[in-house]
Motif scaffolding. Structure first.
Motif, short mmCIF file in Angstrom:
data_model
loop_
_atom_site.label_atom_id
_atom_site.label_comp_id
_atom_site.label_asym_id
_atom_site.label_seq_id
_atom_site.Cartn_x
_atom_site.Cartn_y
_atom_site.Cartn_z
N TYR A 4 -6.55 3.82 3.14
CA TYR A 4 -6.63 3.76 4.60
C TYR A 4 -5.26 3.99 5.20
O TYR A 4 -4.28 3.56 4.61
N PRO A 5 -5.17 4.58 6.37
CA PRO A 5 -6.24 5.26 7.09
C PRO A 5 -6.64 6.56 6.41
O PRO A 5 -5.79 7.25 5.87
N GLN A 9 -9.74 9.66 9.85
CA GLN A 9 -9.31 8.73 10.90
C GLN A 9 -7.99 9.19 11.50
O GLN A 9 -7.81 9.24 12.72
N THR A 457 9.35 8.35 15.46
CA THR A 457 8.30 7.50 14.90
C THR A 457 7.84 8.03 13.54
O THR A 457 7.69 7.28 12.58
N TRP A 468 8.63 3.26 -0.20
CA TRP A 468 7.85 2.27 -0.95
C TRP A 468 7.05 2.92 -2.07
O TRP A 468 6.81 2.31 -3.11
N ARG B 35 -12.43 -4.26 3.18
CA ARG B 35 -12.12 -3.00 3.85
C ARG B 35 -12.01 -3.23 5.35
O ARG B 35 -12.46 -4.25 5.85
N PRO B 36 -11.33 -2.30 6.05
CA PRO B 36 -11.11 -2.51 7.48
C PRO B 36 -12.42 -2.57 8.23
O PRO B 36 -13.34 -1.80 7.95
N PRO B 39 -11.73 1.19 12.76
CA PRO B 39 -10.65 2.14 12.44
C PRO B 39 -9.24 1.68 12.79
O PRO B 39 -8.30 2.00 12.07
N ALA B 42 -7.65 0.14 10.01
CA ALA B 42 -7.30 1.05 8.93
C ALA B 42 -5.87 1.54 9.07
O ALA B 42 -5.16 1.72 8.07
N PHE B 43 -5.44 1.73 10.33
CA PHE B 43 -4.08 2.22 10.53
C PHE B 43 -3.04 1.17 10.18
O PHE B 43 -1.88 1.49 9.96
N TRP B 45 -3.58 -0.85 7.62
CA TRP B 45 -3.88 -1.21 6.23
C TRP B 45 -2.66 -1.11 5.32
O TRP B 45 -2.38 -2.04 4.55
N PRO B 46 -1.90 0.01 5.39
CA PRO B 46 -0.71 0.07 4.53
C PRO B 46 0.27 -1.07 4.81
O PRO B 46 0.91 -1.57 3.89
N ALA B 50 1.80 -3.68 1.97
CA ALA B 50 3.23 -3.71 1.72
C ALA B 50 3.91 -4.87 2.43
O ALA B 50 5.11 -5.06 2.26
N VAL B 52 4.67 -5.36 5.62
CA VAL B 52 5.75 -4.78 6.43
C VAL B 52 6.27 -5.79 7.44
O VAL B 52 5.49 -6.53 8.03
N ILE B 56 9.69 -3.54 11.82
CA ILE B 56 9.29 -2.14 11.71
C ILE B 56 7.96 -1.93 12.42
O ILE B 56 7.76 -0.95 13.13
N SER B 60 7.15 0.53 15.80
CA SER B 60 6.21 1.64 15.60
C SER B 60 5.07 1.56 16.60
O SER B 60 4.65 2.57 17.17
N MET B 63 6.40 2.59 20.03
CA MET B 63 6.62 4.04 20.14
C MET B 63 5.29 4.75 20.30
O MET B 63 5.16 5.70 21.09
N THR B 64 4.28 4.31 19.53
CA THR B 64 2.98 4.98 19.61
C THR B 64 2.36 4.79 20.99
O THR B 64 1.88 5.75 21.59
N LEU B 493 -11.31 3.49 18.01
CA LEU B 493 -10.42 2.59 17.28
C LEU B 493 -11.02 1.20 17.14
O LEU B 493 -10.85 0.54 16.12
#
Lengths: 541, 594
Positions: A4-5, A9, A457, A468, B35-36, B39, B42-43, B45-46, B50, B52, B56, B60, B63-64, B493
């Motif tokens: 994911y994503p 998506q 970004t 990583w 699982r997410p 959606p 899901a963004f 998920w990483p 990790a 995070v 950070i 992010s 900015m988005t 989303l």
């Protein structure tokens, strides 16, 4: 297990942003493509390469013209008026929406190719492949060039990646060759990558795996016929009309200058920069500030009584698409760039006395130039590496290189960047310099924040994620590549601030070339640095 | 909980990876893997895997959300190329022009016909500050009288940039802090609250109105978020300051006022009468109001000293001042100040305007335009009294509840249902005002279980319906495409219709909805989709040219009414009032709140 994503998506969210960019700035390339839509739609085939009502004549190979013809069939329903050749500069809302939408829709090829790329990668590196695919999909290069500036690179690079992915399996080699041939007939810039394809297909498909004398004639015929058919379909009609000379004069306009109006960040940008500095040295006699090692020679210029070509002084900074001449340094001819490019692609690189670890791991192949290395070990990994090197060589030494061509390096390299940490070390400066060098493409106030915010970004997220995900390298680190990258990235911040704010406040509209020159010189250093880094990594692994 | 007077409390570190509880993940029964749930997750998920850091993740996110806002800004604004009056963009630009060029005493007297200043003083000061900056860049943009209706590309960039800058200075920090306070209160981990924060910041209605249509609502909403954050942090005095700022920026913040007042009063009387706190709140509020008007008064002092006359074409004294029961001598030293004060209040609250403007999805407009009962036959004072009575009736239950159970968990519900009450029943409401009730309702995403299907579906329902009721307005501004993109993106989303139905298939144990809610939601969504199809392809009949707009208003008003009832019901449920009445278990609850 899904990552994911997912690509779908990611692409949906990216599409939302891209649709919002519809009314944003668009360059003359928008009109170029509208004109092509019009001329392919309203004129018979035999006039396509002769038509010159607009200054933006058709200068892409025939498949792209066919592609425009197909789009124009749909375009009729959006706005009939955009399909008139005489309607120069026509840009109704429907025209804009239609053309922008075609860029987004045709990008589906890229998404599909990236999906196949993830599917085809081994389970152990799925995560890495997924990250690389997402980074390409969201690439600021594609966003700036395709969705703001206006071109169809997403579609074209999608086909390139499709061909690369097909080449991953033995069974896909033939199809890969066909797809690449078709790509060449869509946009001939990919000719720069052809040497790698030639060697890879020759060794991997036409010759047997055990010996180079084990020639597979059946395969040779299949490949030859297939590629011949692809080309025949493209150029056949024009051969029939006897227009090949005209077509080629459109495709390869050698009357253009060495550097584009804005210097692409390559060796010639550094060369031009040195030339500028020498002029300065000549004019201001002995007032060149001492900066680095090259100073002795630079300050020496006025004393050496190097001749200055007066007319040339303004040429690079005038910003016209035309011939570039150098004031102090010798001029460069197209033939020289061609030889240099080819040499950089084929001939051995100056690495004989380089890294120490070669002593630890004596290996005959470490000293071989890229294409020869690929010939002897035709693995997919070496193939993509060689593609990247071909991209580098053409970008760094080519004639009239556009800054947009940096994608030719970034995109194949992205597929490799996560191989291990040493590759990532070489990728970092490229990711920064390649995208920063695209900034001058957009100069309007409204789009400024978009390019900066998006690229920053993307860099933050992608570089951290790659950091990583990149596995440790089996070999020790080379040079001080990582340190170089860090320093290099750090310099980008004051540079951007200077170029976008300080320069205007201090000088106003004067010396407009100065920020551009700084950006391209800075980027050139990054690209050259990453090239050297990549060479070291490739030839020592 | 420690008393609010404690000046310093050690900062608790947010747990980044506490077990998730908020409905962001679902368990895949087949693969036995998380699982997410939708959606947006899901963004993130990483970042979950990790772990995070917020250093950070937060930049992010910001900015988005910045990118989406700025990309919306590229589109046309209200009144673009629409002479003679243009629109809200011209209004805001004109305020910058008049505040930077005219003496302070003229601000609230200057020509009302061409977008006269009718917002409270903080907006005037804000316009003045932005106008000063703009004058440095290009004085032509705000040249007195000459710049009316100016449509310069660079001016657009500047104005759009001021909206974003104001938002990033007020709304976004307040949202970050408010979501953190909620997360701490409900014990939600940092990862999940980041998701909630993104969902809140991507709210399509707010982006469309501020960055598409052109207004500075986020400044007001930001101060409101700051007010809420202070109340959640048990700092009632600060919340008074911020709420005065909210009101001082836009009078529409009155939608929130009863709930804020009831809560603040509630914490003074319960669990025991706290006179010092009550006095403190009163004094701080009065002092804040004084500070709000101080620059205006100082400007008046300066102008009186310079003998600057008032404009000649105005009614002096202002109607409000003549309505005062005692007469004031023109010679009195305080006369000019009182004139300014009453004039500004007169401008800010235009009692002479109609019951509603254009077409807005509230009760009055729905009743009137659907033809159930025409309201134009009634006297306007009767209508305004009826509106007042109905508004009071609708806000009394939530306000009474928060007054007698001043609990922090109930705050978003109280604010939302009061604001819904105002939106639906009060006087002089615009369709854009729907973003006021949306804000506290969307905050629910950051509360316990806020992203489980039931709450997510209700919050999404309100948001999507709100965007839809603003569609006719956005079409006038040529923002059709941003409307579809931003609303569609948010719905996607959040995993909501028309993009996904997974919130409606969840079982009751997983926090699913009950059948009645499902029925209401799905039929409304079907109505919205059908409406869009009809509006796009079927022309309204000649004798009913407004048919589609009226249909929009009626369905919208019904949906918002249901949202009001839902907020009220959830509040009653959460407050434990039912337990109190039925089982007498209130004592336990009360102990908990202490």
């Amino acid at each position: 297990m899904a990552e994911y994503p997912t690509l779908l998506q990611t692409s949906l969210v990216a599409t939302a942003l891209k649709v919002l960019l519809w009314p944003a700035y668009r360059s003359t390339d928008f009109e170029v493509h509208r004109n092509w839509l019009a001329l392919t739609h309203s004129l018979p085939l035999r006039e396509w390469y002769h038509e010159k009502t607009s200054q933006w004549t058709l200068d892409y190979p025939p498949y792209f013209a066919y592609f425009e013809y197909t789009l124009s069939q749909l375009g009729r329903f959006a706005d009939e008026n955009m399909l008139h050749v005489s309607n120069l500069g026509y840009d109704s809302w429907n025209t804009i929406f239609f053309q922008r939408a075609t860029v987004i829709v045709t990008e589906a090829v890229l998404i599909y190719a990236l999906y196949l790329f993830i599917q085809s990668s081994p389970a152990a590196s799925k995560k890495q492949s997924h990250a690389a695919a997402a980074s390409i999909l969201l690439s600021p290069g594609l966003l700036i060039i395709d969705h703001l500036h206006f071109q169809y690179n997403g579609f074209l690079y999608g086909i390139l990646i499709l061909s690369i992915v097909l080449a991953r399996k033995k069974s896909g080699l033939l199809a890969s060759g066909f797809v690449f041939a078709a790509l060449l007939c869509l946009k001939h810039i990919y000719l720069y990558l052809a040497p790698a394809y030639f060697v890879y297909l020759l060794r991997g498909y036409c010759l047997g795996p055990r010996s180079i004398f084990d020639i597979r004639f059946g395969n040779c015929v299949k490949l030859g016929l297939g590629i011949g058919a692809v080309f025949a379909l493209a150029f056949g009609p024009f051969v029939y009309y006897g227009q090949m000379e005209q077509v080629f004069s459109r495709l390869f306009p050698f009357s253009r200058g060495l550097c584009h109006a804005y210097w692409a960040p390559n060796v010639w940008a550094l060369y031009s920069f040195c030339d500028r500095v020498l002029i300065y040295g000549k004019i201001a006699t002995m007032k060149v500030p001492l900066k680095d090692g090259a100073d002795l020679r630079l300050t020496a210029a006025p004393y050496l009584k190097l001749a200055i070509d007066r007319d040339a002084v303004n040429s690079v900074t005038r910003g016209l698409v035309g011939d570039t001449s150098f004031a102090v340094l010798p001029n460069i001819s197209p033939r020289m760039t061609f030889i240099l490019t080819l040499a950089a692609q084929i001939v051995s690189h100056p690495l004989k006395n380089a890294p120490r670890q070669q002593k630890l791991k004596p290996n005959i192949q470490t000293h071989q130039p890229a294409l020869i290395k690929l010939f002897f070990t035709p693995t997919w990994h070496n193939f993509v590496s060689t593609l990247t090197l071909c991209g580098y060589a053409s970008f760094l030494f080519g004639w009239h290189v556009h800054e947009k061509a940096i994608l030719l390096v970034i995109i194949p390299f992205s597929l490799l960047a996560l191989t291990d940490r040493r590759y990532l070390g070489a990728f970092r400066p490229l990711a920064v310099s390649g995208h920063v060098s695209l900034f001058p493409l957009l100069f309007t106030a409204m789009e400024g924040p978009i390019k900066v915010a998006y690229t920053v970004t993307w860099l933050v997220i992608v570089l951290l994620a790659f950091d990583w995900l990149a596995p440790a390298s089996p070999q020790p680190r080379v040079f001080l590549l990582d340190r170089f990258a860090l320093l290099y990235i750090a310099v980008a911040i004051p540079l951007m601030v200077y170029c976008s704010l300080v320069h205007q406040l201090v000088f106003g509209a004067r010396y407009e070339f100065l920020p551009l020159m700084f950006v391209s010189t800075y980027s050139a250093i990054g690209v050259v640095g990453s090239w050297l880094g990549f060479l070291v990594v490739f030839f020592t692994s | 909980m420690s008393p609010p007077s404690a000046s310093h409390r050690p900062r608790k570190k947010q747990k980044t990876n506490a077990p998730t509880s908020n409905g962001t993940t679902t368990l895949d029964h087949l693969e036995k893997q998380e699982r997410p749930a939708f959606p947006l997750v899901a963004f993130f998920w990483p970042a979950k895997a990790a772990n995070v850091s917020q250093w950070i993740l937060l930049p992010s996110i910001l900015m988005t959300v910045f990118l989406f806002r700025w990309c919306t800004s590229i589109w046309p604004y209200s009144g673009f190329q629409k002479p003679p009056m243009h629109g809200d963009f011209e209004a805001q630009r004109h305020w910058m022009e008049l505040t930077t060029h005219l003496p302070v005493t003229h601000w609230y007297f200057h020509n009302l016909e061409w977008w006269g200043l009718d917002y409270p003083p903080l907006t005037a000061y804000h316009s003045w500050a932005l106008g000063r900056i703009g004058n440095l860049i290009n004085p032509d943009w705000f040249a007195l009288y000459l710049s009316r209706g100016l449509e310069d590309m660079d001016l657009k960039v500047f104005m759009r940039a001021t909206v974003i800058a104001s938002e990033f200075l007020v709304y976004i920090p307040a949202a970050v802090i408010c979501v953190r306070k909620l997360a701490k209160m409900h014990n939600i981990n940092a990862w999940e609250s980041s998701i909630a924060l993104t969902a809140i910041l991507m709210q399509p209605a707010t982006i469309l109105i501020d960055h598409g249509h052109f207004q500075y609502n986020t400044v007001m909403l930001g101060f409101m978020l700051a007010t809420t954050a202070c109340m959640l942090a048990s700092r009632p005095f600060w919340s008074c300051v911020f709420f005065v700022a909210t009101l001082g920026f836009k009078q529409m913040a009155l939608f929130y006022a009863p709930a804020v007042a009831a809560y603040l009063a509630g914490i003074c009387i319960l669990p025991r009468l706290d006179i010092p706190r009550l006095l403190g709140i009163t004094i701080i509020t009065l002092a804040s109001f004084a500070a709000l008007f101080l620059p205006l008064m100082l400007g008046t002092l300066f102008d009186t000293y310079r003998n600057v006359p008032l404009p000649t074409d105005v009614v002096i004294p202002p109607p409000l001042m003549s309505a005062l029961p005692w007469s004031i001598s023109e010679k009195a030293w305080y006369y000019p100040y009182l004139v300014q004060l009453t004039q500004s209040v007169h401008r800010i609250f235009p009692f002479a305007r109609g019951l509603f403007e254009d077409k807005v999805a509230n009760i009055w407009c729905a009743v009137h335009s659907s033809g159930i009962h025409k309201l134009n036959g009634y006297d306007s004072s009767l209508l305004s009294r009826a509106a007042l009575a109905l508004t009071l009736a609708s806000i009394t239950p939530p306000c009474a509840l928060i007054l007698f159970k001043p609990r922090k968990e109930l705050l978003p519900y109280a604010l939302a249902s009061t604001a819904w009450g105002f939106f639906l029943c009060s006087y002089q409401v615009h369709e854009k005002n729907v973003i006021l009730p949306l804000l506290p309702m969307t905050l629910l995403l950051a509360t316990e279980g806020g992203m489980k299907p039931s709450i997510r579906a209700w919050v999404g329902y309100a948001n999507i319906l709100a965007c839809w009721t603003m569609f006719p307005l956005l079409v006038r501004d040529e923002l059709r495409i941003p409307y579809f993109v931003l609303t569609g993106l948010w719905a996607y989303l959040m995993g909501l219709p028309p993009c996904s139905f997974n919130a409606y298939t969840a079982s009751k144990e997983d926090g699913g909805l009950n059948v009645a809610s499902k029925l209401i939601h799905l039929s409304t969504y079907a109505g919205v989709v059908a409406w869009h199809v009809a509006e796009a392809f079927v022309a309204a009949p000649a004798d009913k040219p407004d048919l589609w707009v009226v249909a929009n208003v009626c369905l919208g008003a019904a949906g918002f009414g249901i949202c009001y009832l839902w907020c009220l019901w959830r509040m009653v449920e959460k407050s434990g009032l039912l337990n109190d009445l039925d089982l007498g278990g209130g004592r336990m609850d009360e102990k908990k709140t202490q």
